[in-house]
Design a protein around this motif. Sequence first.
Motif, PDB file in Angstrom:
ATOM      1  N   ASP A 137       0.675  -1.194  -0.030  1.00  6.96           N
ATOM      2  CA  ASP A 137       0.116   0.018  -0.020  1.00  6.96           C
ATOM      3  C   ASP A 137       0.940   1.297   0.028  1.00  6.96           C
ATOM      4  O   ASP A 137       0.556   2.107  -0.600  1.00  6.96           O
ATOM      5  N   ALA A 138       1.907   1.188   0.589  1.00  6.67           N
ATOM      6  CA  ALA A 138       2.936   2.387   0.774  1.00  6.67           C
ATOM      7  C   ALA A 138       3.758   2.572  -0.516  1.00  6.67           C
ATOM      8  O   ALA A 138       3.659   3.609  -0.809  1.00  6.67           O
ATOM      9  N   LEU A 139       3.959   1.470  -1.352  1.00  8.89           N
ATOM     10  CA  LEU A 139       4.633   1.725  -2.464  1.00  8.89           C
ATOM     11  C   LEU A 139       3.783   2.132  -3.645  1.00  8.89           C
ATOM     12  O   LEU A 139       3.835   2.863  -4.474  1.00  8.89           O
ATOM     13  N   ASN A 140       2.378   1.736  -3.279  1.00  9.41           N
ATOM     14  CA  ASN A 140       1.284   2.127  -4.385  1.00  9.41           C
ATOM     15  C   ASN A 140       1.051   3.644  -4.134  1.00  9.41           C
ATOM     16  O   ASN A 140       0.725   4.235  -5.119  1.00  9.41           O
ATOM     17  N   ALA A 141       1.360   4.288  -3.020  1.00  5.88           N
ATOM     18  CA  ALA A 141       1.194   5.618  -2.778  1.00  5.88           C
ATOM     19  C   ALA A 141       2.225   6.463  -3.412  1.00  5.88           C
ATOM     20  O   ALA A 141       1.952   7.621  -3.586  1.00  5.88           O
ATOM     21  N   LEU A 142       3.135   5.740  -3.651  1.00 10.48           N
ATOM     22  CA  LEU A 142       4.415   6.568  -4.203  1.00 10.48           C
ATOM     23  C   LEU A 142       4.082   7.097  -5.631  1.00 10.48           C
ATOM     24  O   LEU A 142       3.455   6.463  -6.337  1.00 10.48           O
ATOM     25  N   PRO A 143       4.431   8.139  -5.988  1.00 15.33           N
ATOM     26  CA  PRO A 143       4.415   8.509  -7.194  1.00 15.33           C
ATOM     27  C   PRO A 143       5.375   7.614  -8.071  1.00 15.33           C
ATOM     28  O   PRO A 143       6.231   6.922  -7.721  1.00 15.33           O
ATOM     29  N   GLU A 144       4.750   7.109  -9.458  1.00 11.11           N
ATOM     30  CA  GLU A 144       5.445   6.202 -10.301  1.00 11.11           C
ATOM     31  C   GLU A 144       6.917   6.311 -10.449  1.00 11.11           C
ATOM     32  O   GLU A 144       7.725   5.282 -10.201  1.00 11.11           O
ATOM     33  N   GLU A 145       7.704   7.277 -10.592  1.00 18.45           N
ATOM     34  CA  GLU A 145       8.944   7.370 -10.733  1.00 18.45           C
ATOM     35  C   GLU A 145       9.746   6.872  -9.502  1.00 18.45           C
ATOM     36  O   GLU A 145      10.812   6.503  -9.454  1.00 18.45           O
ATOM     37  N   PHE A 146       9.274   7.503  -8.317  1.00 16.15           N
ATOM     38  CA  PHE A 146       9.809   7.116  -6.911  1.00 16.15           C
ATOM     39  C   PHE A 146       9.584   5.665  -6.830  1.00 16.15           C
ATOM     40  O   PHE A 146      10.746   4.960  -6.363  1.00 16.15           O
ATOM     41  N   HIS A 179      16.051   8.782  -2.402  1.00 19.83           N
ATOM     42  CA  HIS A 179      16.177   9.418  -1.239  1.00 19.83           C
ATOM     43  C   HIS A 179      14.726   9.925  -0.907  1.00 19.83           C
ATOM     44  O   HIS A 179      14.163   9.596   0.221  1.00 19.83           O
ATOM     45  N   ARG A 180      13.988  10.607  -1.960  1.00 22.85           N
ATOM     46  CA  ARG A 180      12.593  10.997  -1.672  1.00 22.85           C
ATOM     47  C   ARG A 180      11.556   9.831  -1.679  1.00 22.85           C
ATOM     48  O   ARG A 180      10.941   9.964  -0.616  1.00 22.85           O
ATOM     49  N   GLY A 181      12.038   8.948  -2.354  1.00 23.38           N
ATOM     50  CA  GLY A 181      10.942   7.724  -2.281  1.00 23.38           C
ATOM     51  C   GLY A 181      10.984   7.078  -0.975  1.00 23.38           C
ATOM     52  O   GLY A 181      10.026   6.717  -0.359  1.00 23.38           O
ATOM     53  N   ARG A 182      12.255   7.043  -0.362  1.00 25.96           N
ATOM     54  CA  ARG A 182      12.430   6.273   0.917  1.00 25.96           C
ATOM     55  C   ARG A 182      11.825   7.237   2.012  1.00 25.96           C
ATOM     56  O   ARG A 182      11.398   6.565   2.989  1.00 25.96           O
ATOM     57  N   ALA A 183      12.017   8.358   1.938  1.00 29.46           N
ATOM     58  CA  ALA A 183      11.412   9.413   2.953  1.00 29.46           C
ATOM     59  C   ALA A 183       9.846   9.183   2.923  1.00 29.46           C
ATOM     60  O   ALA A 183       9.177   9.206   3.964  1.00 29.46           O
ATOM     61  N   LEU A 184       9.389   9.149   1.849  1.00 33.97           N
ATOM     62  CA  LEU A 184       7.883   9.079   1.750  1.00 33.97           C
ATOM     63  C   LEU A 184       7.312   7.691   2.279  1.00 33.97           C
ATOM     64  O   LEU A 184       6.487   7.634   3.026  1.00 33.97           O
ATOM     65  N   LEU A 185       8.291   6.321   2.069  1.00 40.52           N
ATOM     66  CA  LEU A 185       7.744   5.167   2.494  1.00 40.52           C
ATOM     67  C   LEU A 185       7.973   5.096   3.878  1.00 40.52           C
ATOM     68  O   LEU A 185       7.109   4.782   4.719  1.00 40.52           O
ATOM     69  N   ARG A 186       9.137   5.941   4.426  1.00 41.11           N
ATOM     70  CA  ARG A 186       9.331   5.875   5.974  1.00 41.11           C
ATOM     71  C   ARG A 186       7.944   6.569   6.783  1.00 41.11           C
ATOM     72  O   ARG A 186       7.405   6.249   7.840  1.00 41.11           O
ATOM     73  N   ARG A 187       7.612   7.630   6.086  1.00 44.37           N
ATOM     74  CA  ARG A 187       6.426   8.370   6.739  1.00 44.37           C
ATOM     75  C   ARG A 187       5.247   7.575   6.640  1.00 44.37           C
ATOM     76  O   ARG A 187       4.464   7.442   7.566  1.00 44.37           O
ATOM     77  N   SER A 188       5.216   6.812   5.607  1.00 43.46           N
ATOM     78  CA  SER A 188       3.895   5.849   5.361  1.00 43.46           C
ATOM     79  C   SER A 188       3.862   4.764   6.256  1.00 43.46           C
ATOM     80  O   SER A 188       2.799   4.273   6.817  1.00 43.46           O
ATOM     81  N   LEU A 189       4.975   4.279   6.627  1.00 43.54           N
ATOM     82  CA  LEU A 189       5.088   3.114   7.266  1.00 43.54           C
ATOM     83  C   LEU A 189       5.474   3.292   8.691  1.00 43.54           C
ATOM     84  O   LEU A 189       5.858   2.557   9.522  1.00 43.54           O
TER      85      LEU A 189
END
Length: 195
Positions: A137-146, A179-189
């Motif tokens: 679910d957290a991966l799905n929430a990421l923008p495609e390029e991240f 870096h940005r994708g990991r940060a977004l995942l960290r927040r989501s999880l």
Amino acid sequence: MKWTPFHKSRTDTSEHAWRETYEAQIVQCWEALWRYAYRMTGNRDDAEDLLSEALVEGFRSFSQFRGDTRFVSWMYRIMTTTRIDMVRRARRRQAESLDAALSAGSGEEVKTREIADTGSDPVALLIEPMLSEEVQDALNALPEEFRAVVILADIEQMDYADVSRVLDVPVGTVRSRLHRGRALLRRSLAQYVER
């Protein structure tokens, strides 16, 4: 996986040998391709569609594969491009409710829909429980390029240079998106991580 010196020219071999070589390469990286497709799409049905389209496109383009990258990296590139095309097509497509009755016109008989039961699919029974629903679910929430960069670098363990070639972006862009994708995942999880 090292590319065998088979690839000289498509005219040097029979069509059968050409197909066998392609299939042998696919078999060797099947699990990685399936994981990438599933992680990019977030569900089994779309992953199957993505993988099917990419396999067909890969076979059509197989004569262009020169072996200067790993075969799986080459297929990731095809899958990424195929995914972008699928998303564009989906934006143009109109969704139709499965609850709405089908009718051929006024006064005609109402038709019903049949939907396949995929609950007993062995792939779904084995793979899907291994993929954490929260992570997906957290991966799905990421923008495609991240999402693509995180999957290739962190899940598929590709180095930055390979990710750069697969996505056709500079290494600096890979690092930035990762870096940005990991940060977004960290927040989501964050709520699932024990402190």
